[in-house]
Design an enzyme around this catalytic site. Structure first.
Site, PDB file in Angstrom:
ATOM      1  N   ASP A  31      -2.007   6.405  -4.079  1.00  0.00           N
ATOM      2  CA  ASP A  31      -1.083   5.644  -3.349  1.00  0.00           C
ATOM      3  C   ASP A  31      -0.540   4.460  -4.277  1.00  0.00           C
ATOM      4  O   ASP A  31      -1.122   4.443  -5.490  1.00  0.00           O
ATOM      5  CB  ASP A  31      -1.240   5.246  -2.089  1.00  0.00           C
ATOM      6  N   ASP A  80      -0.735   1.454  -4.578  1.00  0.00           N
ATOM      7  CA  ASP A  80      -1.801   0.264  -5.087  1.00  0.00           C
ATOM      8  C   ASP A  80      -3.243   0.854  -5.307  1.00  0.00           C
ATOM      9  O   ASP A  80      -4.048   0.068  -5.632  1.00  0.00           O
ATOM     10  CB  ASP A  80      -1.699  -0.787  -4.037  1.00  0.00           C
ATOM     11  N   SER A  98       0.647  -1.286   0.034  1.00  0.00           N
ATOM     12  CA  SER A  98       0.031  -0.067   0.038  1.00  0.00           C
ATOM     13  C   SER A  98       0.803   1.266   0.072  1.00  0.00           C
ATOM     14  O   SER A  98       1.808   1.471  -0.807  1.00  0.00           O
ATOM     15  CB  SER A  98      -1.074  -0.165   0.974  1.00  0.00           C
TER      16      SER A  98
END
Length: 567
Positions: free
Chosen positions: A296, A298, A143
């Site tokens: 971000d 992902d 992430s």
């Protein structure tokens, strides 16, 4: 104890050769941190530092997780194995290798898999699980964490991250694996046929669904310019594609569009931190842009900055603030167009600010709270989808994640990017910026200052210290914070509420190590250990009659609420 495990790894014949040199150069501190415990699942799966060791993300710990998951799938029978698992991954070091290795381990158990040809957003992995009617999914990602991290998230057949009850079944099997180094990802030629590579067809179906969220597709787009950055991650292609198809004017931060695992051109890939916006602000000033959107790596979280009169030229909105703006725009348009269902419900978490709930109430939308982690929101969506008792209209967390339509069961930044762009254009036609909309909401519902601080405590000593801090707060009878009376206390681990001197049971939540204090002035403060980082997090939702008042209160509460009280 940890030295014995270290020696076993160092001399094991199956140790991946890339790890041996790292092990040989470890000092005592590094050795202890890498082997003192086994890496565990948290609020977003298994996440940690890359490298050799039982407390690290590497081929061997990933294989151990996959064996446990494979055994869990096999227990559900041949149909589950044939339905298979969708597998996605982001731009991080070893993400593709971990994804392909996962498919190979599953194949040795006779389990089908659908693996993306290249990096894709987390929400598209969730979509793929549903699209292929898979039994579950795997997403390899850390992430928004720094470049040294990677992770592994598991999904159920609804495209939702595993909730604790299901995760516990997998974890039991993972923990029963005695030797992760003995596991080999070597399927037979016949088993290799169980692995299918997927790509553009799934992309197209995902795009069609994202485009369906539009409320005003014909809004005037001529006068709004957007700066967009994927922070070297997976949002790059989908967000550009969506904006191109819908006609929004955007400029991408090209230096941050390459899928670079070292995040070379950004101080941080986390949209919760100001450093993620630095280069984008330079672009925005040059282009005189209206908004900046930052995803971000992902692509499940999205941050936004709005052109303003402050010293930087752009004001960063928190996840609570961007969530409030989205709620106002979506619900107002649904009501105006007669699209609001009969029993609408919105979901957020116990550490999400209160403004969104106030706005939802104005439009007749009920708010239900969950624990931190979007899997709990996904679980609620599935519950009401089955019962028909309530209809989902929005879900969001304070940590910059939201979901507009639930064809995905996780946070979805491409959806948020499309809707924020539409909202910016809609309000500009009315002479307003998104910041103006937020200020109007404050004028209507009161001023809120939502903030977060965290204490980073790494390693075995850090984990122990975090537990000491939580125990210190949990066992103290806190009467006030900075002179303001505590009127209610909630303990989500011991499932109790203390209010007006009386204690009663706290129900409706899975047990979780979270504490929340409500103050007499309408503010609240919460504390919880992070499920994905070695941190103890403190959340503040402060209410007042003006910006000055909430800022003064926030400063006072943060100072009084110091973890040092329990040193």
């Amino acid at each position: 104890m940890y030295k014995d495990v270290y020696e076993k790894w160092l001399h094991h014949p199956n140790l991946d050769p890339s790890y041996k040199e790292v092990l040989e150069t470890m000092d005592e501190t590094e050795m202890n941190d890498a082997f003192y415990t086994t890496i565990e699942f948290g609020t977003a799966g298994m996440r940690g530092l890359l490298g050799p060791g039982t407390n690290r993300i590497n081929l061997h710990t990933i294989r151990k997780a996959n064996v446990g998951f494979a055994q869990y799938i096999c227990e559900h029978g041949e149909e589950a194995k044939q339905r298979g698992i969708a597998i996605g991954y982001d731009n991080r070091h070893m993400s593709k290798e971990f994804a392909m290795d996962s498919a190979k381990v599953l194949a040795t158990y006779g389990i089908k898999s659908y693996v993306f040809e290249s990096l894709r957003p987390t929400p598209e992995l969730s979509f793929a699980v549903r699209h292929f009617n898979c039994f579950g999914g795997i997403m390899v990602t850390a992430s928004h964490n720094p470049k040294e991290y990677n992770g592994y998230k598991l999904y159920d057949e609804k495209g939702c991250q595993l909730v604790p009850a299901l995760a516990a079944q997998v974890i039991e099997k993972v923990n029963a694996v005695e030797d992760e180094l003995a596991i080999k990802a070597q399927p037979s030629e016949e088993q290799e046929k169980l692995i299918t590579i997927i790509g553009k067809d799934v992309d197209e179906e995902y795009y069609k669904n994202v485009l369906s969220i539009q409320l005003n597709p014909d809004v005037n787009k001529e006068n709004v310019k957007i700066i967009f950055t994927p922070e070297h991650g997976t949002a790059n292609i989908p967000v550009k594609e969506l904006y191109t198809r819908t006609g929004y004017h955007f400029v991408a931060v090209e230096e941050q569009c390459t899928p670079d695992p070292d995040f070379s051109n950004t101080p941080t890939p986390n949209p919760e931190e100001g450093g993620a916006y630095q280069l984008a602000v330079e672009y925005a000033k040059k282009e005189d842009a209206d908004i900046i959107l930052v995803c971000d790596p992902d692509a499940d979280r999205m941050g936004v900055a709005v052109k303003s009169e402050d010293e930087y030229g752009y004001t960063l909105l928190t996840g609570n603030q961007s969530g409030a703006v989205l709620i106002e725009y979506i619900f107002s348009q649904m009501k105006e167009k007669g699209l609001m269902p009969e029993h609408p419900v919105m979901f957020n978490t116990v550490v999400t600010g209160d403004l969104g709930e106030k706005i939802a109430s104005k439009y007749g939308v009920e708010t239900e709270k969950t624990l931190t982690g979007f899997k709990f929101i996904g679980e609620k969506i599935a519950k009401y989808e089955k019962s028909g008792e309530k209809q989902y209209v929005f879900g969001y967390e304070e940590s910059y994640g939201s979901l507009i339509k639930p064809f995905v069961r996780d946070k979805d930044a491409p959806q948020a990017c499309l809707m924020l762009a539409e909202a910016a254009c809609y309000y500009k036609e009315k002479g307003k910026t998104l910041l103006d909309v937020l200020h109007d909401l404050y004028a209507e519902f009161g001023y809120y200052e939502e903030s977060q601080t965290s204490l980073k405590l790494e390693g075995e000593a850090g984990a122990k210290r975090i537990q000491e801090i939580m125990t210190g707060f949990r066992t103290s009878d806190m009467k006030d914070v900075a002179g303001v009376k505590v009127v209610r206390f909630e303990d989500y681990k011991e499932c109790r509420i203390v209010e007006n001197g009386k204690e009663r049971e706290l129900t409706g939540f899975t047990k979780s190590d979270v504490l929340k204090y409500y103050l007499e002035d309408g503010s609240w403060i919460a504390i919880r250990p992070s499920g994905t980082e070695p941190k103890c997090k403190f959340y503040y939702c402060v209410r007042g009659a003006s910006f000055e008042e909430v800022q003064q209160k926030t400063n006072a509460y943060q100072k009084a609420w110091s973890w040092k009280v329990f040193v």
